[in-house]
Design a protein around this motif. Structure first.
Motif, PDB file in Angstrom:
ATOM      1  N   SER A 146       0.808  -1.221   0.000  1.00  0.00           N
ATOM      2  CA  SER A 146       0.000   0.000   0.000  1.00  0.00           C
ATOM      3  C   SER A 146       0.837   1.265   0.000  1.00  0.00           C
ATOM      4  O   SER A 146       0.309   2.364  -0.245  1.00  0.00           O
ATOM      5  N   GLY A 147       2.123   1.140   0.269  1.00  0.00           N
ATOM      6  CA  GLY A 147       2.989   2.309   0.435  1.00  0.00           C
ATOM      7  C   GLY A 147       3.199   2.687   1.880  1.00  0.00           C
ATOM      8  O   GLY A 147       4.086   3.490   2.190  1.00  0.00           O
ATOM      9  N   ASP A 148       2.366   2.155   2.783  1.00  0.00           N
ATOM     10  CA  ASP A 148       2.609   2.319   4.216  1.00  0.00           C
ATOM     11  C   ASP A 148       3.884   1.576   4.596  1.00  0.00           C
ATOM     12  O   ASP A 148       4.419   0.781   3.811  1.00  0.00           O
ATOM     13  N   MET A 149       4.371   1.801   5.805  1.00  0.00           N
ATOM     14  CA  MET A 149       5.614   1.177   6.240  1.00  0.00           C
ATOM     15  C   MET A 149       5.466   0.559   7.622  1.00  0.00           C
ATOM     16  O   MET A 149       4.615   0.966   8.417  1.00  0.00           O
ATOM     17  N   LEU A 150       6.312  -0.432   7.889  1.00  0.00           N
ATOM     18  CA  LEU A 150       6.474  -0.987   9.224  1.00  0.00           C
ATOM     19  C   LEU A 150       7.829  -0.565   9.767  1.00  0.00           C
ATOM     20  O   LEU A 150       8.788  -0.380   9.012  1.00  0.00           O
ATOM     21  N   PHE A 151       7.908  -0.435  11.084  1.00  0.00           N
ATOM     22  CA  PHE A 151       9.172  -0.193  11.776  1.00  0.00           C
ATOM     23  C   PHE A 151       9.212  -1.144  12.966  1.00  0.00           C
ATOM     24  O   PHE A 151       8.332  -1.108  13.827  1.00  0.00           O
ATOM     25  N   ALA A 152      10.201  -2.017  12.973  1.00  0.00           N
ATOM     26  CA  ALA A 152      10.337  -3.017  14.033  1.00  0.00           C
ATOM     27  C   ALA A 152      11.645  -2.787  14.764  1.00  0.00           C
ATOM     28  O   ALA A 152      12.658  -2.426  14.160  1.00  0.00           O
ATOM     29  N   TYR A 153      11.638  -3.008  16.083  1.00  0.00           N
ATOM     30  CA  TYR A 153      12.871  -2.903  16.855  1.00  0.00           C
ATOM     31  C   TYR A 153      12.732  -3.669  18.161  1.00  0.00           C
ATOM     32  O   TYR A 153      11.624  -4.040  18.572  1.00  0.00           O
ATOM     33  N   ARG A 154      13.870  -3.902  18.789  1.00  0.00           N
ATOM     34  CA  ARG A 154      13.870  -4.547  20.100  1.00  0.00           C
ATOM     35  C   ARG A 154      13.899  -3.489  21.190  1.00  0.00           C
ATOM     36  O   ARG A 154      14.703  -2.563  21.151  1.00  0.00           O
ATOM     37  N   SER A 155      13.024  -3.663  22.159  1.00  0.00           N
ATOM     38  CA  SER A 155      13.086  -2.900  23.394  1.00  0.00           C
ATOM     39  C   SER A 155      13.584  -3.842  24.481  1.00  0.00           C
ATOM     40  O   SER A 155      13.025  -4.921  24.678  1.00  0.00           O
ATOM     41  N   ARG A 167       3.534   1.208  12.705  1.00  0.00           N
ATOM     42  CA  ARG A 167       3.089   1.320  11.310  1.00  0.00           C
ATOM     43  C   ARG A 167       2.954   2.785  10.938  1.00  0.00           C
ATOM     44  O   ARG A 167       2.449   3.603  11.716  1.00  0.00           O
ATOM     45  N   TYR A 168       3.414   3.104   9.702  1.00  0.00           N
ATOM     46  CA  TYR A 168       3.340   4.462   9.174  1.00  0.00           C
ATOM     47  C   TYR A 168       2.254   4.549   8.114  1.00  0.00           C
ATOM     48  O   TYR A 168       2.187   3.720   7.199  1.00  0.00           O
ATOM     49  N   SER A 169       1.408   5.549   8.212  1.00  0.00           N
ATOM     50  CA  SER A 169       0.359   5.800   7.230  1.00  0.00           C
ATOM     51  C   SER A 169       0.835   6.862   6.242  1.00  0.00           C
ATOM     52  O   SER A 169       1.142   7.998   6.636  1.00  0.00           O
ATOM     53  N   ALA A 228       5.864 -16.895  12.645  1.00  0.00           N
ATOM     54  CA  ALA A 228       4.529 -16.305  12.719  1.00  0.00           C
ATOM     55  C   ALA A 228       4.288 -15.501  11.452  1.00  0.00           C
ATOM     56  O   ALA A 228       5.229 -15.088  10.766  1.00  0.00           O
ATOM     57  N   ARG A 229       2.994 -15.256  11.144  1.00  0.00           N
ATOM     58  CA  ARG A 229       2.658 -14.438   9.983  1.00  0.00           C
ATOM     59  C   ARG A 229       1.416 -13.610  10.293  1.00  0.00           C
ATOM     60  O   ARG A 229       0.621 -13.942  11.185  1.00  0.00           O
ATOM     61  N   SER A 230       1.282 -12.512   9.532  1.00  0.00           N
ATOM     62  CA  SER A 230       0.114 -11.651   9.668  1.00  0.00           C
ATOM     63  C   SER A 230      -0.473 -11.383   8.287  1.00  0.00           C
ATOM     64  O   SER A 230       0.254 -11.008   7.356  1.00  0.00           O
ATOM     65  N   LEU A 231      -1.789 -11.550   8.166  1.00  0.00           N
ATOM     66  CA  LEU A 231      -2.491 -11.322   6.903  1.00  0.00           C
ATOM     67  C   LEU A 231      -3.195  -9.980   6.857  1.00  0.00           C
ATOM     68  O   LEU A 231      -3.805  -9.628   5.842  1.00  0.00           O
ATOM     69  N   ASP A 232      -3.119  -9.214   7.948  1.00  0.00           N
ATOM     70  CA  ASP A 232      -3.866  -7.951   8.017  1.00  0.00           C
ATOM     71  C   ASP A 232      -2.973  -6.775   8.397  1.00  0.00           C
ATOM     72  O   ASP A 232      -3.367  -5.887   9.136  1.00  0.00           O
ATOM     73  N   GLY A 233      -1.760  -6.776   7.877  1.00  0.00           N
ATOM     74  CA  GLY A 233      -0.879  -5.634   8.084  1.00  0.00           C
ATOM     75  C   GLY A 233      -0.231  -5.559   9.441  1.00  0.00           C
ATOM     76  O   GLY A 233       0.253  -4.493   9.838  1.00  0.00           O
ATOM     77  N   GLY A 234      -0.225  -6.669  10.164  1.00  0.00           N
ATOM     78  CA  GLY A 234       0.458  -6.712  11.446  1.00  0.00           C
ATOM     79  C   GLY A 234      -0.439  -6.610  12.659  1.00  0.00           C
ATOM     80  O   GLY A 234       0.060  -6.613  13.788  1.00  0.00           O
TER      81      GLY A 234
END
Length: 424
Positions: free
Chosen positions: A149-158, A170-172, A227-233
Motif C-alpha cells: 500500500s505504500g505504508d511502512m512498518l518499523f520493528a525494533y527490540r526494546s 506502522r506508518y500511514s 509467525a505471519r500476519s495477513l492484516d498488516g500486522g
C-alpha cells in the motif's frame, strides 16, 4: 564498472555482475554491513535507488541514483553515530510517496529517527519521535519495511540481549503519522529475547522467523520459530492458520526446527517467501556430534517444515560470549525469485568472498558463484528487496570491512569503497 562472472546459475544461465561504486565508508567495524541493517539499499518505483552508510568520520551519508545510471549523488547528513559499536547500524526505508526514512545509532539507546523533507531528496528534517513513550528510550535493531500500500512498518527490540521484546509500529502514507501496532509482539517474559527477521511478500503478508536467546551469551541461542500476519500486522497466526493469542511467548510460538542450545545457532539471519507464498529462512547451526556449523535452508511447503544444508562446510568454529563476534562466516541472506532460491554469504573456506548459492527450488542442487574477486572481511549480505520484489535484478550492498572479536575496533583499518553490486 562491469565484471563478468564465468559461472552459471542453477537455471543454466550465465550470471553477469556489475559494480556501481558509491563512496568510501568507515571500515574498522562491521557497522555498515551487519545483516540486521535489514535495508541498506532501497528503491522507489524501480527508478530511484537510495543507500546510506557511515563515512570515515562516522557521519551518516545518504546517496541516490536514477536507475540504471551508474552516477550517484552523495550527501553527508549532519548526523553522526558511534561507529565503534557494530550494533549501531543505519536502516532506511522509502514510503509510497518517495519519502526516505532513516534510523541510526542504536544499541539500547533513545530512538534517532528522521525523514526526508520532500520525496526523492537527500535533505533530512530534524530528529523526531515516532509514537513516543518509554519504549522509544531503549531501541536496538531498527528495521523498515514497505507494504504494498505504500505504508511502512518499523520493528525494533526494546530491552537487552536475553531480556527483550519486539515492538512494531506502522506508518500511514495518507496521514503521514506513525502509530503503535504492538508494544510487545514477541515477549521475552523477562527471561529471554527473540532475535527476529522479517519480510513482507508481494501480497502484503508479513512473515517473521526468530530464534530465542536465554542470556546475553550467543551460545544460549536455540530453536527456530515462525509467525505471519495477513492484516498488516494487527493479528498473527501460525503456518496452519491458527491464531496466536498475543503477545507470542516461548510456550505459544510455532516451532519450525528444534535446535538445542550450544549448537552454534546464529541469531538474526533472514527470511523470504517464494513465488508460491512459501516462507523460507536461512541460518546456520551445528549438528550434534559434529564440530562444523553448516549453512541451512528452512522452509514450509504448506504441510510441514523442512530443512537442508546449503553445500557442505568442512571447517569447524564455535560461538561463545557476547558482543559482536568476528566469525569466519557471515549470516546468510535468502532471496527467492521466479528462477529459484538464492543464498548470499561469506565464508573463509571460499576466500571470504561474496558468494551466491543458487538452486532451482528448495530441493534442487546448489550452484556456487563467487561474486567478488577478493575478500570482503567481516561483510554480511543486505540487498534491495523493493527492487527484487518488483521483478528487477539483485542489488547487493558490498563493502570490505573489519571487526574485532567481542565488540572491538580494528586499529589502523583504512576507509574502504562502498559499492552496489548488480547480479543478473
Amino acid at each position: 564498472m562491469f565484471l563478468s562472472v564465468a559461472a552459471f546459475a542453477a537455471t543454466g544461465k550465465a550470471l553477469s555482475v556489475r559494480q556501481y561504486p558509491v563512496a568510501e565508508g568507515y571500515s574498522a567495524t562491521s557497522v555498515n554491513t551487519a545483516v540486521f541493517r535489514g535495508s541498506s539499499v532501497v528503491s522507489y518505483n524501480g527508478k530511484l535507488q537510495f543507500t546510506a552508510f557511515y563515512d570515515p568520520e562516522g557521519y551518516v551519508v545518504a546517496a541516490k541514483r536514477e536507475l540504471p545510471s551508474a552516477d550517484w549523488t552523495v550527501a553527508r547528513t549532519p548526523y553522526r553515530g558511534n561507529v565503534s559499536d557494530a550494533h549501531n547500524v543505519i536502516s532506511i526505508g522509502v514510503d509510497g510517496e518517495g519519502y526516505l526514512h532513516l534510523s541510526f545509532d542504536h544499541h539500547g539507546h533513545p530512538l534517532r529517527y528522521c525523514r526526508s523533507t520532500a520525496p526523492g531528496t537527500l535533505d533530512f528534517g530534524a530528529l523526531e519521535p515516532m509514537v513516543g513513550g518509554d519504549d522509544e528510550l531503549d531501541v536496538t535493531y531498527p528495521e523498515f519495511y514497505t507494504l504494498p500500500s505504500g505504508d511502512m512498518l518499523f520493528a525494533y527490540r526494546s530491552g537487552r540481549s536475553g531480556c527483550g521484546n519486539l515492538v512494531l509500529n506502522r506508518y500511514s502514507v495518507k496521514e503521514k503519522v506513525w502509530t503503535r501496532l504492538h508494544d510487545v509482539l514477541i515477549d521475552g517474559e523477562g527471561a529471554r529475547n527473540a532475535y527476529w527477521q522479517l519480510c513482507v511478500d508481494a501480497r502484503g503478508i508479513i512473515h517473521i522467523g526468530w530464534c530465542w536467546r536465554e542470556s546475553w551469551l550467543v551460545e544460549t541461542n536455540h530453536d527456530i520459530c515462525y509467525a505471519r500476519s495477513l492484516d498488516g500486522g494487527v493479528t498473527w497466526q501460525r503456518s496452519d492458520g491458527s491464531a496466536y493469542n498475543l503477545p507470542i511467548t516461548a510456550s505459544t510460538a510455532e516451532l519450525a526446527v528444534a535446535v538445542p542450545q550450544n549448537s552454534e545457532l546464529i541469531n538474526q539471519t533472514s527470511i523470504d517467501v517464494d513465488p508460491a507464498g512459501r516462507p523460507c529462512m536461512a541460518t546456520y547451526w551445528r549438528d550434534a556430534g559434529s564440530e562444523v556449523p553448516q549453512f541451512r535452508l528452512v522452509w514450509h511447503d504448506a504441510g510441514r517444515w523442512h530443512h537442508r544444508t546449503v553445500g557442505e562446510r568442512t571447517a569447524p568454529f564455535s560461538l561463545s560470549g557476547g558482543g559482536t563476534k568476528m566469525i569466519p562466516v557471515s549470516r546468510p541472506r535468502v532471496l527467492c525469485s521466479r528462477s529459484g532460491v538464492n543464498v548470499l554469504f561469506r565464508d573463509e573456506e571460499r576466500g571470504s568472498r561474496v558468494t551466491l548459492a543458487s538452486a532451482p527450488d528448495f530441493d534442487g542442487e546448489w550452484t556456487f558463484t563467487d561474486i567478488t574477486d577478493g575478500p570482503v572481511g567481516a561483510w554480511e549480505p543486505t540487498a534491495d528487496l523493493n527492487l527484487l520484489r518488483a521483478g528487477g535484478p539483485l542489488h547487493v550492498f558490498v563493502q570490505p570491512v573489519f571487526q574485532g572479536d567481542g565488540e572491538k575496533v580494528v586499529d589502523g583499518a583504512e576507509p574502504t569503497l562502498v559499492s552496489i553490486y548488480e547480479i543478473e
